[in-house]
Design an enzyme around this catalytic site. Structure first.
Site, PDB file in Angstrom:
ATOM      1  N   LEU A   1       0.855  -1.184   0.000  1.00 59.94           N
ATOM      2  CA  LEU A   1       0.000   0.000   0.000  1.00 59.94           C
ATOM      3  C   LEU A   1       0.890   1.233   0.000  1.00 59.94           C
ATOM      4  O   LEU A   1       1.848   1.323   0.770  1.00 59.94           O
ATOM      5  CB  LEU A   1      -0.903   0.029   1.241  1.00 59.94           C
ATOM      6  CG  LEU A   1      -2.229  -0.717   1.183  1.00 59.94           C
ATOM      7  CD1 LEU A   1      -2.953  -0.593   2.524  1.00 59.94           C
ATOM      8  CD2 LEU A   1      -3.126  -0.206   0.067  1.00 59.94           C
ATOM      9  N   ASP A   2       0.569   2.188  -0.862  1.00 62.01           N
ATOM     10  CA  ASP A   2       1.289   3.446  -0.948  1.00 62.01           C
ATOM     11  C   ASP A   2       1.207   4.190   0.391  1.00 62.01           C
ATOM     12  O   ASP A   2       0.211   4.059   1.112  1.00 62.01           O
ATOM     13  CB  ASP A   2       0.635   4.281  -2.051  1.00 62.01           C
ATOM     14  CG  ASP A   2       1.388   5.559  -2.343  1.00 62.01           C
ATOM     15  OD1 ASP A   2       2.210   5.553  -3.266  1.00 62.01           O
ATOM     16  OD2 ASP A   2       1.137   6.560  -1.653  1.00 62.01           O
TER      17      ASP A   2
END
Length: 357
Positions: free
Chosen positions: A87-88
């Site tokens: 996940l960014d």
């Protein structure tokens, strides 16, 4: 002679090696949702922790934080930790982190369907297809490793030191075709954000665009601002130079793509002063909102920011991703996930530790 040949053939057939046996997949480790403990209260045993990753944290940072707590609890500095899909840092939501022998099953979680909710903004194309470069003339370094297995102070070969600076919402492989070619042509869309008219886009346009992108099989190319490697170089490095690299498209699946435009905004405008010495009169004017909320269910390898940009194009404008939250991986839901620092405190036996909030 005929009999001898027949016998030889029969012998050769009977002594031929059997087909290679396929190795069965490893079993899924038990899930550890919020408020529960691992099997037999053994924090070093095979398990998969459901974590609600907070905004601003990279997936690597979240793994490192849990790894430190597990080392403290188990006194085992070689404990293995790995996450099942990056996940960014600008995204929040479900991150599955496997521990111990459970890291052998990371790929099984990676392959599961994932669901996201988020917001895209019409009318602006950005180099990275998200907020990272919305007001910039260039991009940030980054990458999007799929699986990180941590055995010591640094990760093994799945990500390099730069890759954590620009993690992606996508969860695809890090390598593309070696037959891809590079060009030295500078592309305007890679060096600055470009505005487009968007007020003409109707709700029906958005729904039709989303429907066109909801397909069991379609091809998607990784974005230039990603850590995918082509001929040994990360794509984001070429993007920072304004160069476009040919990328091999990947097959993905999008089983759901719901969109809902946010309500129009009311803006107050100062009017002319009323006769009789009254103060300025304020008028309310309705203004269209460029933000569109969405929910998407997709396969491994899907870049959600590319979907957001593609939806804008299909609707007759441009768009970029402004918010993203992963809500589901397979049957695991973010509603059952641990807040990261709460899990760290539970692993450490209730002892709070200073960290990011």
């Amino acid at each position: 002679s005929s009999s001898s040949s027949s016998t030889s053939s029969s012998t050769s057939s009977s002594t031929s090696s059997p087909p290679p046996r396929t190795k069965p997949p490893p079993p899924l480790p038990p899930l550890v949702p919020r408020g529960f403990q691992p099997p037999d209260n053994d924090w070093g045993s095979a398990a998969a922790y459901l974590i609600d990753k907070p905004l601003g944290w990279s997936s690597h940072d979240a793994c490192a934080k849990l790894r430190g707590a597990l080392r403290f609890r188990t006194r085992n500095r070689k404990i293995k930790v790995g996450h099942a899909g990056t996940l960014d840092p600008l995204a929040t939501g479900l991150l599955i982190v496997c521990v111990g022998r459970g890291t052998k099953a990371v790929d099984l979680f990676v392959a599961m369907e994932k669901e996201y909710t988020g917001t895209l903004r019409l009318g602006l194309s950005t180099p990275s297809m998200d907020l990272e470069t919305a007001g910039m003339t260039g991009g940030e370094e980054g990458g999007e490793g799929e699986v990180v297995e941590v055995e010591s102070e640094s990760e093994n070969g799945n990500e390099d030191d730069d890759s954590d600076k620009r993690e992606s919402a996508g969860n695809g492989s890090e390598t593309t075709s070696s037959t891809s070619t590079s060009t030295s042509t500078s592309t305007d869309s890679l060096v600055r954000a470009i505005p487009y008219p968007w007020e003409h886009v109707s709700d029906a346009d958005l729904e039709r665009a989303a429907k066109s992108l909801t397909q069991p099989k379609m091809l998607q190319s990784p974005p230039m601002f990603s850590a995918v490697s082509v001929k040994g170089e990360r794509l984001y490095l070429a993007a920072r130079r304004g160069e476009v690299v040919e990328r091999a498209a990947r097959e993905i699946s999008v089983t759901r793509f719901d969109v809902r435009r946010r309500a129009s905004r009311l803006e107050k405008q100062e009017g002319e002063k009323q006769e009789g010495g009254g103060g300025a009169k304020e008028n309310e004017k309705t203004s269209l909102c460029p933000d569109v909320d969405f929910r998407v269910a997709c396969s491994k390898g899907t870049y959600v920011r590319v979907l957001a940009a593609d939806l804008g194009t299909a609707a007759g404008t441009a768009a970029h991703l402004v918010a993203l939250r992963r809500t589901r991986i397979g049957e695991a839901s973010v509603e059952d996930a641990w807040p990261l620092l709460e899990l760290v405190a539970a692993v450490r036996g209730g002892e709070e530790e200073e960290g990011k909030v």
